[in-house]
Motif scaffolding. Structure first.
Motif, PDB file in Angstrom:
ATOM      1  N   ILE A 286       0.853  -1.194   0.000  1.00 27.31           N
ATOM      2  CA  ILE A 286       0.000   0.000   0.000  1.00 27.31           C
ATOM      3  C   ILE A 286       0.887   1.241   0.000  1.00 27.31           C
ATOM      4  CG2 ILE A 286      -1.959  -1.078   1.139  1.00 27.31           C
ATOM      5  CD1 ILE A 286      -1.053   0.240   3.762  1.00 27.31           C
ATOM      6  N   LYS A 287       0.349   2.350  -0.429  1.00 25.71           N
ATOM      7  CA  LYS A 287       1.045   3.629  -0.423  1.00 25.71           C
ATOM      8  C   LYS A 287       0.061   4.715  -0.011  1.00 25.71           C
ATOM      9  CE  LYS A 287       3.786   6.763  -3.271  1.00 25.71           C
ATOM     10  NZ  LYS A 287       4.323   7.056  -4.625  1.00 25.71           N
ATOM     11  N   PRO A 288       0.354   5.434   1.063  1.00 30.24           N
ATOM     12  CA  PRO A 288       1.504   5.311   1.946  1.00 30.24           C
ATOM     13  C   PRO A 288       1.331   4.159   2.935  1.00 30.24           C
ATOM     14  CG  PRO A 288       0.068   7.036   2.745  1.00 30.24           C
ATOM     15  CD  PRO A 288      -0.541   6.546   1.458  1.00 30.24           C
ATOM     16  N   GLU A 359      -3.111   2.486  -3.601  1.00 29.16           N
ATOM     17  CA  GLU A 359      -2.881   3.820  -3.069  1.00 29.16           C
ATOM     18  C   GLU A 359      -4.099   4.343  -2.297  1.00 29.16           C
ATOM     19  OE1 GLU A 359      -0.264   6.309  -6.080  1.00 29.16           O
ATOM     20  OE2 GLU A 359      -1.880   5.285  -7.126  1.00 29.16           O
ATOM     21  N   PHE A 360      -3.806   5.189  -1.329  1.00 25.37           N
ATOM     22  CA  PHE A 360      -4.853   5.862  -0.574  1.00 25.37           C
ATOM     23  C   PHE A 360      -4.570   7.361  -0.643  1.00 25.37           C
ATOM     24  CE2 PHE A 360      -4.968   1.548   0.842  1.00 25.37           C
ATOM     25  CZ  PHE A 360      -6.322   1.288   0.952  1.00 25.37           C
ATOM     26  N   LEU A 391     -10.377   9.364   1.869  1.00 30.52           N
ATOM     27  CA  LEU A 391      -9.317   8.760   1.075  1.00 30.52           C
ATOM     28  C   LEU A 391      -9.932   8.122  -0.163  1.00 30.52           C
ATOM     29  CD1 LEU A 391      -7.452   6.806   3.926  1.00 30.52           C
ATOM     30  CD2 LEU A 391      -6.901   9.104   3.073  1.00 30.52           C
ATOM     31  N   VAL A 392      -9.238   8.239  -1.287  1.00 35.72           N
ATOM     32  CA  VAL A 392      -9.586   7.446  -2.470  1.00 35.72           C
ATOM     33  C   VAL A 392      -8.791   6.156  -2.408  1.00 35.72           C
ATOM     34  CG1 VAL A 392      -9.315   7.248  -4.964  1.00 35.72           C
ATOM     35  CG2 VAL A 392     -10.315   9.299  -3.994  1.00 35.72           C
ATOM     36  N   VAL A 406     -14.607   6.669  -8.588  1.00 37.33           N
ATOM     37  CA  VAL A 406     -13.566   6.121  -7.723  1.00 37.33           C
ATOM     38  C   VAL A 406     -14.194   5.686  -6.404  1.00 37.33           C
ATOM     39  CG1 VAL A 406     -11.703   7.489  -8.743  1.00 37.33           C
ATOM     40  CG2 VAL A 406     -13.034   8.447  -6.849  1.00 37.33           C
ATOM     41  N   ARG A 407     -13.401   4.928  -5.621  1.00 41.18           N
ATOM     42  CA  ARG A 407     -13.868   4.417  -4.327  1.00 41.18           C
ATOM     43  C   ARG A 407     -13.439   5.394  -3.229  1.00 41.18           C
ATOM     44  NH1 ARG A 407     -14.616  -0.843  -3.249  1.00 41.18           N
ATOM     45  NH2 ARG A 407     -13.045  -0.779  -1.582  1.00 41.18           N
ATOM     46  N   TYR A 408     -14.424   5.966  -2.536  1.00 42.79           N
ATOM     47  CA  TYR A 408     -14.172   7.009  -1.531  1.00 42.79           C
ATOM     48  C   TYR A 408     -14.465   6.473  -0.131  1.00 42.79           C
ATOM     49  CZ  TYR A 408     -15.131  11.309   1.150  1.00 42.79           C
ATOM     50  OH  TYR A 408     -15.153  12.301   2.094  1.00 42.79           O
TER      51      TYR A 408
END
Length: 417
Positions: A286-288, A359-360, A391-392, A406-408
């Motif tokens: 994952i990032k971050p 990613e987030f 966060l997306v 997108v996923r929120y």
């Protein structure tokens, strides 16, 4: 170990499954009984079962007049008002050809089968004239239409929200059986860390930074309903880290650290954890937040405390807490580990160079309803999570164009669990 010999990074879903399994094995068994007034945010340890129907009797949802629908089908009919029924009072059986003045919440008198709201009634000498013929059952709330006696209204494992407390009170639950609060030991690692107040900003030594993670993580733990023991800042030495882990394991369900979980020479968490307990996972794709550690530390006398080590970068630390630590805390208390359901939203930004990791991205909802992206997505920019409201959750390698769905994940649901 060479770079090529390292095992592939775990996916977030696999990491969460391991975290949940580890936490389930250490689930808190102790419970306590608390006043329903004081149970906000706690996790139920026993079902709440209603002993009553709600509502306990047919009642009116409107101020108006209770009557027999068959008596008011003609606009020429005047019905005498034979009684007045306020909430909390029980009227007399309704005589045919009469009406009862009734107020919201009051019990429907025997014989009445409809309520006419007061706005549709003309008050005339001797009674009322109904301007619109009622239908049987109109504006009547039936006994048990909300809750039936014997029904489980709140299941064990439910985290208690304000509305859940209201439902418990509705069925007469003055107290609730909840899981004991998780006991968490918190410390930071890093010789560069200085506490605010210890040194004035103008006197901050070269290379030193204020310890923001200590405040952020303590606040997140408190928001999660934990009892927090703050063990301060541990020097960047293996022996000091081992000592801190041993001390933290005593009397705590979970040890939470920030910093020292990378692979540098001054990162001592992993060898200390291997010496004092066990390592279940180390890095997540994952990032971050790639350097996320999970394992356990042995207690003197038997047993162990769970361990989660978070990255030192403040955004990474925050994001991995809301994604991973919140899941561990939930499972420890018998609740669900899964992330909150993501909401489909429209991106108001371009993200042309995605990472190969999941990613987030820090975003917020703009005035037009589309998501705005914080300009600097660096893991060290804590401003981004203060500015953001969510966060997306972006899949690996997925570019985003303005207008894409997108996923929120709202931060409010991630923090509340």
């Amino acid at each position: 170990m060479s770079e090529t010999a390292r095992p592939p990074l775990l996916s977030l879903d696999e990491a969460l499954a391991r975290l949940a399994a580890g936490a389930a094995a250490a689930r808190i068994a102790e419970t306590e009984t608390v006043s329903t007034f004081d149970a906000l945010g706690r996790v139920l340890a026993a079902d709440v079962v209603s002993a009553i129907d709600v509502p306990p009797a047919d009642n009116t949802s409107m101020d108006g007049y209770a009557l027999r629908a068959a008596d008011a089908q003609s606009a020429d009919v005047v019905l005498p008002v034979a009684q007045r029924i306020a909430a909390g009072h029980v009227g007399q059986p309704l005589e045919p050809g009469t009406a009862a003045r009734i107020f919201t919440g009051a019990q429907i008198p025997p014989g009445a089968d409809a309520v006419v709201m007061q706005e549709l009634v003309d008050v005339v000498d001797g009674g009322i004239r109904v301007r619109e013929a009622p239908k049987p059952g109109q504006w009547i709330r039936r006994r048990g239409e909300d809750v039936q006696a014997g029904r489980t209204v709140l299941a064990a494992g439910t985290r208690l929200t304000p509305q859940a407390l209201g439902l418990a009170a509705t069925v007469g639950a003055a107290t609730l059986t909840v899981v004991r609060r998780p006991r968490v030991a918190l410390f930071s690692t890093g010789d560069e860390l200085i506490m605010p107040g210890a040194v004035a900003p103008q006197d901050l030594p070269p290379g030193a930074i204020y310890n923001s993670n200590r405040y952020t993580l303590r606040g997140l733990l408190q928001a999660a309903g934990c009892e927090v023991t703050d063990l301060g800042i541990v020097p960047d030495r293996l022996d000091a880290t081992r000592t801190a882990l041993r001390e933290a394991a005593a009397g705590h369900d979970l040890i939470l650290t920030s910093g020292g979980v990378s692979v540098g020479e001054e990162d001592h968490i992993r060898p200390a954890l291997q010496a004092e307990g066990r390592v279940e996972l180390w890095q997540v794709a994952i990032k971050p937040g790639k350097p996320l550690a999970f394992g356990a530390v042995r207690r003197d006398g038997g047993g162990e405390a769970l361990f989660v080590g978070l990255p030192g970068n403040p955004v990474s630390s925050f994001v991995t807490f809301v994604l991973a630590v919140r899941a561990v805390l939930n499972v420890l208390q018998g609740a669900e580990a899964a992330l909150p359901r993501a909401l489909p939203m429209t991106a108001g930004f371009d993200w042309p160079k995605p990472d190969k990791r999941r990613e987030f991205l820090r975003v917020r909802v703009g005035a037009d309803g589309a998501l705005e992206l914080f300009a600097n997505q660096s893991s060290g920019v804590l401003t981004s999570v203060v500015w953001a409201d969510g966060l997306v959750d972006n899949p690996p390698g997925q570019a985003i164009r303005a207008g894409d769905r997108v996923r929120y994940l709202p931060l409010s649901t991630l923090i509340a669990g």
